[in-house]
Design a protein around this motif. Structure first.
Motif, PDB file in Angstrom:
ATOM      1  N   GLY A 174       0.820  -1.234   0.057  1.00  0.00           N
ATOM      2  CA  GLY A 174       0.033  -0.032   0.132  1.00  0.00           C
ATOM      3  C   GLY A 174       0.730   1.254  -0.013  1.00  0.00           C
ATOM      4  O   GLY A 174       1.774   1.456  -0.843  1.00  0.00           O
ATOM      5  N   GLU A 175       0.503   2.191   1.189  1.00  0.00           N
ATOM      6  CA  GLU A 175       1.452   3.246   1.257  1.00  0.00           C
ATOM      7  C   GLU A 175       2.451   3.560   2.051  1.00  0.00           C
ATOM      8  O   GLU A 175       3.025   4.304   2.497  1.00  0.00           O
ATOM      9  N   THR A 176       2.781   2.451   2.683  1.00  0.00           N
ATOM     10  CA  THR A 176       4.066   2.204   3.540  1.00  0.00           C
ATOM     11  C   THR A 176       5.094   1.765   2.852  1.00  0.00           C
ATOM     12  O   THR A 176       5.234   0.676   2.361  1.00  0.00           O
ATOM     13  N   PRO A 177       6.464   2.314   2.846  1.00  0.00           N
ATOM     14  CA  PRO A 177       7.441   2.126   2.286  1.00  0.00           C
ATOM     15  C   PRO A 177       8.115   0.885   3.069  1.00  0.00           C
ATOM     16  O   PRO A 177       8.027   0.561   4.103  1.00  0.00           O
ATOM     17  N   VAL A 178       9.234   0.376   2.520  1.00  0.00           N
ATOM     18  CA  VAL A 178      10.086  -0.657   3.029  1.00  0.00           C
ATOM     19  C   VAL A 178      11.732  -0.219   2.786  1.00  0.00           C
ATOM     20  O   VAL A 178      12.368  -0.489   1.840  1.00  0.00           O
TER      21      VAL A 178
ATOM     22  N   LEU B 232       4.412  -4.762  -5.277  1.00  0.00           N
ATOM     23  CA  LEU B 232       5.392  -5.445  -6.318  1.00  0.00           C
ATOM     24  C   LEU B 232       6.399  -4.102  -6.731  1.00  0.00           C
ATOM     25  O   LEU B 232       7.718  -4.087  -6.857  1.00  0.00           O
ATOM     26  N   GLU B 233       5.978  -2.832  -6.908  1.00  0.00           N
ATOM     27  CA  GLU B 233       6.733  -1.604  -6.852  1.00  0.00           C
ATOM     28  C   GLU B 233       7.613  -1.311  -5.499  1.00  0.00           C
ATOM     29  O   GLU B 233       8.558  -0.607  -5.826  1.00  0.00           O
ATOM     30  N   HIS B 234       7.347  -1.961  -4.465  1.00  0.00           N
ATOM     31  CA  HIS B 234       7.963  -1.635  -3.200  1.00  0.00           C
ATOM     32  C   HIS B 234       9.019  -2.646  -2.937  1.00  0.00           C
ATOM     33  O   HIS B 234       9.925  -2.567  -2.175  1.00  0.00           O
ATOM     34  N   GLU B 235       9.137  -3.613  -3.893  1.00  0.00           N
ATOM     35  CA  GLU B 235      10.186  -4.786  -3.746  1.00  0.00           C
ATOM     36  C   GLU B 235      11.622  -4.153  -3.394  1.00  0.00           C
ATOM     37  O   GLU B 235      12.106  -3.141  -4.082  1.00  0.00           O
ATOM     38  N   ASN B 236      12.360  -4.706  -2.074  1.00  0.00           N
ATOM     39  CA  ASN B 236      13.767  -4.080  -1.787  1.00  0.00           C
ATOM     40  C   ASN B 236      14.357  -5.263  -1.278  1.00  0.00           C
ATOM     41  O   ASN B 236      14.016  -5.558  -0.191  1.00  0.00           O
ATOM     42  N   PRO B 237      15.255  -5.839  -2.078  1.00  0.00           N
ATOM     43  CA  PRO B 237      16.047  -6.926  -1.396  1.00  0.00           C
ATOM     44  C   PRO B 237      16.748  -6.542  -0.333  1.00  0.00           C
ATOM     45  O   PRO B 237      17.368  -7.387   0.433  1.00  0.00           O
ATOM     46  N   ALA B 238      17.249  -5.281  -0.116  1.00  0.00           N
ATOM     47  CA  ALA B 238      17.882  -4.628   1.118  1.00  0.00           C
ATOM     48  C   ALA B 238      17.286  -4.728   2.375  1.00  0.00           C
ATOM     49  O   ALA B 238      17.696  -4.340   3.530  1.00  0.00           O
TER      50      ALA B 238
END
Length: 264
Positions: free
Chosen positions: A57-61, A180-186
């Protein structure tokens, strides 16, 4: 929509209603919007808080380690909520279980819906779907990744693509596609407890286990395990729904919750 800063991230959440607090944790194929049809019925009796977990949603990672259940606990504290009923679907159910084990003082009643569990060996067909999803992700076809998830979790293993209403399939697609736009392997997710599966007998809160009759076989089996191992837990199989009951049959889902959750 509001935001609150917890553990280094701005968590987006919706809040409505008055009364005892009720925390809703969404599935990993969705975001807080999955509760939109259910919340008005629940808000008549409860103060309902529905956050977007990190990466949804609107919470980043952001980069670095994090723990979903630690974020949930910090969110409650930030909102001045000393304890709440906690409802979680799929990933959200696994997070809710982690929270109840690590911070039983924060949880009044616990509802686990199609919840995951650590250490489970899933059926080859589901593993194959995950492999197909990973391959689509590797070639950059994020639309196909999202549609694979719609077929796997919303349609379920026994229904064709023409059974679930197109508008609902598109709604779930859009939530998953945004994630999927938020995907962050780090970003490295973790847990408050070493193993939820090995600690089920330590759950002290009154627990309701729900699972869709059309869900993946492994998740129906996990539901039975949860009900057998959590002291005093009740199991209800919800008819004519797969992995996301609040989206498929919101009225029936809300009635089931209201029958289990005391208003005061």
């Amino acid at each position: 929509m509001a935001t609150v800063s917890v553990n280094g991230v701005d968590v987006a959440y919706d809040e409505s209603g008055r009364g005892p607090a009720l925390l809703l944790l969404h599935a990993g194929i969705a975001d807080r919007r999955m509760w939109d049809d259910v919340t008005p019925m629940l808000a008549e009796r409860f103060r309902v808080v529905a956050p977007d977990l990190r990466g949804f949603g609107e919470t980043p990672v952001p980069d670095g380690p994090f723990v979903y259940a630690a974020d949930a606990a910090a969110l409650l504290e930030s909102l001045g909520i000393e304890h709440a009923h906690v409802v979680g679907v799929s990933l959200g159910g696994h997070v809710a279980l982690d929270l109840a084990l690590a911070h039983p003082d924060l949880v009044d009643r616990l509802v686990l819906v199609g919840a995951g569990i650590d250490g489970w060996q899933h059926d080859p067909a589901l593993v194959a779907a995950w492999d197909e999803e990973a391959a689509a992700f590797e070639r950059g076809d994020l639309d196909e990744v999202a549609w694979i998830n719609v077929r796997t979790w919303l349609d379920g293993p026994t229904r064709g693509e023409d059974v679930v209403p197109k508008a609902l399939r598109r709604r779930v697609f859009e939530m998953q596609r945004a994630a999927l736009e938020h995907e962050n392997p780090a970003a490295e997710g973790g847990w408050l407890t070493p193993s939820r599966r090995e600690s089920l007998g330590e759950v002290t809160r009154p627990t309701l286990v729900l699972v869709g009759a059309l869900d993946q076989r492994g998740f129906r089996q996990i539901a039975r395990l949860l009900a057998e191992e959590i002291p005093g837990a009740e199991l209800i199989e919800l008819p004519a729904v797969a992995h996301l009951p609040p989206l498929e049959h919101p009225e029936a889902f809300a009635r089931t919750l209201l029958q289990f959750l005391p208003a005061a």
